[in-house]
Write a protein that holds these residues in place. Structure first.
Motif, PDB file in Angstrom:
ATOM      1  N   LEU A  46       0.882  -1.244   0.148  1.00  0.00           N
ATOM      2  CA  LEU A  46      -0.076  -0.067  -0.026  1.00  0.00           C
ATOM      3  C   LEU A  46       1.019   1.176   0.222  1.00  0.00           C
ATOM      4  O   LEU A  46       0.638   2.097  -0.760  1.00  0.00           O
ATOM      5  N   ASP A  47       1.863   1.389   0.880  1.00  0.00           N
ATOM      6  CA  ASP A  47       2.827   2.447   0.780  1.00  0.00           C
ATOM      7  C   ASP A  47       3.404   2.652  -0.459  1.00  0.00           C
ATOM      8  O   ASP A  47       3.559   3.859  -0.847  1.00  0.00           O
ATOM      9  N   LEU A  48       4.036   1.549  -1.140  1.00  0.00           N
ATOM     10  CA  LEU A  48       4.619   1.743  -2.431  1.00  0.00           C
ATOM     11  C   LEU A  48       3.668   2.209  -3.494  1.00  0.00           C
ATOM     12  O   LEU A  48       4.049   2.946  -4.357  1.00  0.00           O
ATOM     13  N   THR A  49       2.439   1.644  -3.448  1.00  0.00           N
ATOM     14  CA  THR A  49       1.494   2.320  -4.378  1.00  0.00           C
ATOM     15  C   THR A  49       1.328   3.715  -4.026  1.00  0.00           C
ATOM     16  O   THR A  49       1.155   4.422  -5.168  1.00  0.00           O
ATOM     17  N   ASP A  54       2.272   9.192  -6.066  1.00  0.00           N
ATOM     18  CA  ASP A  54       2.722  10.560  -5.899  1.00  0.00           C
ATOM     19  C   ASP A  54       3.712  11.042  -6.800  1.00  0.00           C
ATOM     20  O   ASP A  54       4.045  11.989  -7.410  1.00  0.00           O
ATOM     21  N   LEU A  55       4.855  10.134  -7.324  1.00  0.00           N
ATOM     22  CA  LEU A  55       5.945  10.179  -8.177  1.00  0.00           C
ATOM     23  C   LEU A  55       5.210  10.588  -9.333  1.00  0.00           C
ATOM     24  O   LEU A  55       5.729  11.463 -10.182  1.00  0.00           O
ATOM     25  N   ALA A  56       4.468   9.864  -9.833  1.00  0.00           N
ATOM     26  CA  ALA A  56       3.708  10.022 -11.072  1.00  0.00           C
ATOM     27  C   ALA A  56       3.041  11.619 -11.105  1.00  0.00           C
ATOM     28  O   ALA A  56       3.220  12.069 -12.091  1.00  0.00           O
ATOM     29  N   LEU A  57       2.428  11.784 -10.237  1.00  0.00           N
ATOM     30  CA  LEU A  57       1.714  13.175 -10.231  1.00  0.00           C
ATOM     31  C   LEU A  57       2.893  14.261  -9.844  1.00  0.00           C
ATOM     32  O   LEU A  57       2.704  15.211 -10.776  1.00  0.00           O
ATOM     33  N   LEU A  58       4.147  14.106  -9.238  1.00  0.00           N
ATOM     34  CA  LEU A  58       5.053  14.913  -9.246  1.00  0.00           C
ATOM     35  C   LEU A  58       5.633  15.306 -10.761  1.00  0.00           C
ATOM     36  O   LEU A  58       6.033  16.219 -11.004  1.00  0.00           O
ATOM     37  N   SER A  59       5.849  14.200 -11.436  1.00  0.00           N
ATOM     38  CA  SER A  59       6.521  14.118 -12.614  1.00  0.00           C
ATOM     39  C   SER A  59       5.841  14.643 -13.475  1.00  0.00           C
ATOM     40  O   SER A  59       6.193  15.532 -14.471  1.00  0.00           O
ATOM     41  N   ALA A  60       4.276  14.482 -13.597  1.00  0.00           N
ATOM     42  CA  ALA A  60       3.326  15.181 -14.460  1.00  0.00           C
ATOM     43  C   ALA A  60       3.525  16.890 -14.096  1.00  0.00           C
ATOM     44  O   ALA A  60       3.490  17.602 -14.852  1.00  0.00           O
TER      45      ALA A  60
END
Length: 82
Positions: A46-49, A54-60
């Protein structure tokens, strides 16, 4: 993803994974408690998900800011391109 479900740093920390000890099974059996191991693995997953989301949102967001900065930098002093 709603703000309440975003990873806020209060979740699983790498040291929790590294230092976690599972209880052994009692009554003459050997090994770890399978239910405890499954619960812990679900928590890690769950934490990794959340971190991956968050990483995808920050990259975008990073790409959007870079595009906006390039567009702004290319504009002249009155907001128009030279």
């Amino acid at each position: 993803m709603s703000r309440s479900t975003r990873y806020d740093g209060s979740g699983l920390h790498p040291r929790h994974v590294r230092d976690h000890h599972f209880a052994t099974v009692g009554f003459g059996r050997r090994g770890l408690d399978p239910a405890e191991v499954r619960r812990f693995l679900h928590r890690v997953a769950l934490d990794l998900t959340m971190l991956h989301q968050d990483l995808a949102l920050l990259s975008a967001e990073n790409a959007r800011v870079k595009r906006a900065l390039r567009a702004w930098h290319g504009a002249g002093p009155n907001g128009r391109r030279p």
